[in-house]
Design a protein around this motif. Structure first.
Motif, PDB file in Angstrom:
ATOM      1  N   ARG A   8       0.870  -1.179   0.000  1.00 13.51           N
ATOM      2  CA  ARG A   8       0.000   0.000   0.000  1.00 13.51           C
ATOM      3  C   ARG A   8       0.907   1.229   0.000  1.00 13.51           C
ATOM      4  O   ARG A   8       1.758   1.372   0.879  1.00 13.51           O
ATOM      5  CB  ARG A   8      -0.894  -0.015   1.240  1.00 13.51           C
ATOM      6  CG  ARG A   8      -1.816   1.172   1.317  1.00 13.51           C
ATOM      7  CD  ARG A   8      -2.858   1.046   2.398  1.00 13.51           C
ATOM      8  NE  ARG A   8      -2.292   0.667   3.684  1.00 13.51           N
ATOM      9  CZ  ARG A   8      -2.997   0.097   4.660  1.00 13.51           C
ATOM     10  NH1 ARG A   8      -4.265  -0.184   4.477  1.00 13.51           N
ATOM     11  NH2 ARG A   8      -2.426  -0.198   5.807  1.00 13.51           N
ATOM     12  N   SER A  10       0.813   5.501  -0.450  1.00 15.73           N
ATOM     13  CA  SER A  10      -0.006   6.700  -0.499  1.00 15.73           C
ATOM     14  C   SER A  10       0.873   7.881  -0.126  1.00 15.73           C
ATOM     15  O   SER A  10       1.411   7.914   0.989  1.00 15.73           O
ATOM     16  CB  SER A  10      -1.180   6.577   0.464  1.00 15.73           C
ATOM     17  OG  SER A  10      -1.960   7.760   0.449  1.00 15.73           O
ATOM     18  N   THR A  14       4.841   4.108   2.410  1.00 12.22           N
ATOM     19  CA  THR A  14       4.741   2.799   1.786  1.00 12.22           C
ATOM     20  C   THR A  14       4.683   1.735   2.883  1.00 12.22           C
ATOM     21  O   THR A  14       5.498   1.743   3.807  1.00 12.22           O
ATOM     22  CB  THR A  14       5.951   2.520   0.875  1.00 12.22           C
ATOM     23  OG1 THR A  14       6.030   3.546  -0.114  1.00 12.22           O
ATOM     24  CG2 THR A  14       5.825   1.175   0.188  1.00 12.22           C
ATOM     25  N   LEU A  55      -6.242   4.364  -4.168  1.00 14.93           N
ATOM     26  CA  LEU A  55      -6.582   4.679  -2.777  1.00 14.93           C
ATOM     27  C   LEU A  55      -7.458   5.909  -2.722  1.00 14.93           C
ATOM     28  O   LEU A  55      -7.386   6.775  -3.516  1.00 14.93           O
ATOM     29  CB  LEU A  55      -5.307   4.923  -1.971  1.00 14.93           C
ATOM     30  CG  LEU A  55      -4.380   3.739  -1.859  1.00 14.93           C
ATOM     31  CD1 LEU A  55      -3.112   4.142  -1.105  1.00 14.93           C
ATOM     32  CD2 LEU A  55      -5.061   2.611  -1.101  1.00 14.93           C
TER      33      LEU A  55
END
Length: 55
Positions: A8, A10, A14, A55
């Protein structure tokens, strides 16, 4: 033995999970955009059922 890998990313953060367990959690504000690459050194790798979700 294969374990599910989930990454993931954003902004500058990380996170990487193996088999649901958080194994990497890093924030790097120098690289807040771009691509993710996976690499294996001295071994082999396979992937299946790869998904990308915004996301």
């Amino acid at each position: 033995m294969s374990l599910p890998l989930r990454i993931r990313a954003s902004g500058g953060r990380t996170e990487a999970f193996i088999d649901g367990r958080l194994v990497i959690d890093v924030t790097d504000t120098h690289h807040t955009r771009g691509r993710i690459g996976l690499n294996v050194f001295g071994g082999s790798a396979a992937h299946q059922d790869t998904f990308v979700t915004a996301l």
